[in-house]
Design a protein around this motif. Structure first.
Motif, PDB file in Angstrom:
ATOM      1  N   ALA A 270    -119.974  24.045 121.484  1.00  0.00           N
ATOM      2  CA  ALA A 270    -120.197  22.703 122.024  1.00  0.00           C
ATOM      3  C   ALA A 270    -119.682  22.594 123.453  1.00  0.00           C
ATOM      4  N   LEU A 271    -118.553  23.274 123.754  1.00  0.00           N
ATOM      5  CA  LEU A 271    -118.013  23.259 125.118  1.00  0.00           C
ATOM      6  C   LEU A 271    -118.946  23.957 126.102  1.00  0.00           C
ATOM      7  N   VAL A 272    -119.682  24.948 125.634  1.00  0.00           N
ATOM      8  CA  VAL A 272    -120.642  25.642 126.497  1.00  0.00           C
ATOM      9  C   VAL A 272    -121.929  24.838 126.632  1.00  0.00           C
ATOM     10  N   VAL A 273    -122.507  24.457 125.514  1.00  0.00           N
ATOM     11  CA  VAL A 273    -123.830  23.830 125.515  1.00  0.00           C
ATOM     12  C   VAL A 273    -123.778  22.420 126.087  1.00  0.00           C
ATOM     13  N   GLY A 274    -122.771  21.629 125.709  1.00  0.00           N
ATOM     14  CA  GLY A 274    -122.719  20.241 126.134  1.00  0.00           C
ATOM     15  C   GLY A 274    -122.720  20.054 127.643  1.00  0.00           C
ATOM     16  N   PRO A 275    -121.749  20.611 128.371  1.00  0.00           N
ATOM     17  CA  PRO A 275    -121.748  20.440 129.832  1.00  0.00           C
ATOM     18  C   PRO A 275    -122.988  21.000 130.513  1.00  0.00           C
ATOM     19  N   LEU A 276    -123.507  22.133 130.021  1.00  0.00           N
ATOM     20  CA  LEU A 276    -124.700  22.709 130.650  1.00  0.00           C
ATOM     21  C   LEU A 276    -125.915  21.814 130.440  1.00  0.00           C
ATOM     22  N   VAL A 277    -126.063  21.260 129.236  1.00  0.00           N
ATOM     23  CA  VAL A 277    -127.171  20.336 128.982  1.00  0.00           C
ATOM     24  C   VAL A 277    -127.026  19.096 129.857  1.00  0.00           C
ATOM     25  N   ALA A 278    -125.794  18.625 130.032  1.00  0.00           N
ATOM     26  CA  ALA A 278    -125.575  17.441 130.861  1.00  0.00           C
ATOM     27  C   ALA A 278    -126.037  17.666 132.296  1.00  0.00           C
ATOM     28  N   MET A 279    -125.895  18.883 132.809  1.00  0.00           N
ATOM     29  CA  MET A 279    -126.230  19.156 134.202  1.00  0.00           C
ATOM     30  C   MET A 279    -127.666  19.625 134.404  1.00  0.00           C
ATOM     31  N   THR A 280    -128.262  20.259 133.405  1.00  0.00           N
ATOM     32  CA  THR A 280    -129.594  20.856 133.596  1.00  0.00           C
ATOM     33  C   THR A 280    -130.663  20.322 132.659  1.00  0.00           C
ATOM     34  N   GLY A 281    -130.289  19.525 131.656  1.00  0.00           N
ATOM     35  CA  GLY A 281    -131.256  19.153 130.642  1.00  0.00           C
ATOM     36  C   GLY A 281    -131.352  20.252 129.594  1.00  0.00           C
ATOM     37  N   VAL A 282    -132.300  20.094 128.690  1.00  0.00           N
ATOM     38  CA  VAL A 282    -132.454  21.042 127.585  1.00  0.00           C
ATOM     39  C   VAL A 282    -133.305  22.220 128.035  1.00  0.00           C
ATOM     40  N   ILE A 283    -132.726  23.415 128.011  1.00  0.00           N
ATOM     41  CA  ILE A 283    -133.440  24.656 128.316  1.00  0.00           C
ATOM     42  C   ILE A 283    -133.392  25.502 127.055  1.00  0.00           C
ATOM     43  N   GLY A 284    -134.517  25.600 126.374  1.00  0.00           N
ATOM     44  CA  GLY A 284    -134.537  26.196 125.050  1.00  0.00           C
ATOM     45  C   GLY A 284    -134.844  27.678 125.015  1.00  0.00           C
ATOM     46  N   PHE A 285    -134.545  28.272 123.867  1.00  0.00           N
ATOM     47  CA  PHE A 285    -134.950  29.611 123.435  1.00  0.00           C
ATOM     48  C   PHE A 285    -134.210  30.756 124.114  1.00  0.00           C
TER      49      PHE A 285
END
Length: 361
Positions: A270-285
């Motif tokens: 969650a510490l990795v995914v949360g901040p990155l999603v906050a800055m870049t949006g959802v980048i999947g796969f």
């Protein structure tokens, strides 16, 4: 007939893997810094880097202009470094989740972690100033990453709780729970999009598709330390994840505190995914593809899998960003569209390969 031992013998040595992945990442980064509407050649780019490190001549005398130096160091380089951070973070988080669930289909996007983070971030963007006015005063630039972390952590814990069984997490249940969470998060994001004003709506529309356009030194300063610290913790859990591959009971007999390991993996993811999603949006796969490719090449040893997947994920994101800037130039294609187009066929193929494991015996 080849045996697993024969397959192990054919695996490349770790040194070859490190050199190959490191060289690929360096080439991708160099190409990304020279690609764009403003022309900067590779020699000019190298001269600018040398000057920035105090090893070269100043602008003009060094064969480049001050404008080129500004574009490279203030715009392109932080964007590329953000791409490296995103790819490495998502791929390592995906590899750790796959080790935790003991299934290669585990992915922060598929099981709803990315959507949970996106939902929390969207809430803060649209209603944060009205509903949580004191939060931004306390956290400042960390408000959005903190909210996304909380959303990702809540979904991570909920998904694992739903999917947990006596023999570990049940993959089919986890995927179904992820589908439900993705649907719920999608509905929530749609509601907040409906409530957004024109400026917020434009930002949300592009942000939801995934983009590195917001990359800056300030962004890296906010999310970089948090993501890197979480990645270091994940890398330190490689031995424990190797033991967990044998089963939870066997890992416990080997001295692994399984409950504590689960908590650390979920929190760090969650510490990795949360901040990155906050800055870049959802980048999947990326979190699905990179670990699986490394596992096919190098095997399931997390001591090699986690860092190698991070290097490959970083390379894939940087290459995808180059393509996003070139395909519709001078406009820019959201990178999340590219990763979805390329990742969906890979996921379907992996799903067909794994379906035999779900058949009743």
């Amino acid at each position: 007939m080849p045996t697993p031992h024969d397959n192990a013998l054919r695996r490349p040595p770790p040194t070859t893997v490190w050199l190959g992945l490191g060289a690929a990442l360096m080439v991708a980064v160099l190409l990304a810094t020279t690609t764009g509407a403003f022309a900067i050649s590779i020699p000019e780019s190298l001269a600018i880097f040398a000057h920035a490190l105090g090893l070269g001549a100043p602008a003009t005398a060094g064969g480049f202009t001050e404008q080129q130096q500004t574009v490279l160091l203030s715009i392109r380089l932080p964007r590329v470094l953000l791409g490296v951070l995103v790819g490495a973070g998502l791929a390592a988080a995906g590899a750790a989740l796959q080790g935790l669930f003991r299934n290669p289909l585990a992915d922060p996007g598929l099981i709803g972690i990315s959507s949970g983070a996106a939902l929390a971030a969207t809430f803060v963007i649209v209603l944060g100033a009205t509903w949580l006015p004191g939060l931004s005063k306390i956290l400042g630039g960390y408000t959005l990453p903190f909210a996304a972390f909380c959303g990702g952590l809540a979904v991570s814990a909920l998904i694992y709780r739903i999917a947990a069984g006596h023999g570990g997490a049940v993959m089919a249940v986890m995927l179904l729970a992820g589908i439900g969470m993705n649907a719920l998060a999608g509905a929530g994001i749609g509601l907040f999009t409906y409530l957004a004003n024109d400026e917020q709506l434009r930002n949300l529309t592009f942000w939801n598709l995934g983009s590195l356009a917001g990359g800056s030194w300030q962004t890296l300063g906010i999310v970089g330390p948090v993501v890197i610290a979480a990645l270091v913790i994940l890398l330190r859990e490689a031995e424990a994840l190797n033991a967990l591959l044998l089963g939870e009971a066997e890992a416990g007999h080997l001295g692994v505190n399984v409950a504590r390991l689960k908590s650390r993996i979920i929190v760090c993811t969650a510490l990795v995914v949360g901040p990155l999603v906050a800055m870049t949006g959802v980048i999947g796969f990326v979190a699905l593809v990179a670990p699986h490719l490394i596992r096919l090449i190098c095997g399931p040893d997390h001591r090699l899998l986690l860092p190698a997947a991070a290097l490959l994920g970083a390379t894939l994101i940087v290459i995808a960003d180059i393509a996003a800037r070139l395909l519709v130039a001078p406009a820019e294609l959201p990178i999340g569209i590219l990763t979805a187009i390329l990742g969906t066929p890979f996921f379907l193929g992996l799903l067909l390969k794994e379906r035999r494991a779900w058949r009743p015996t």
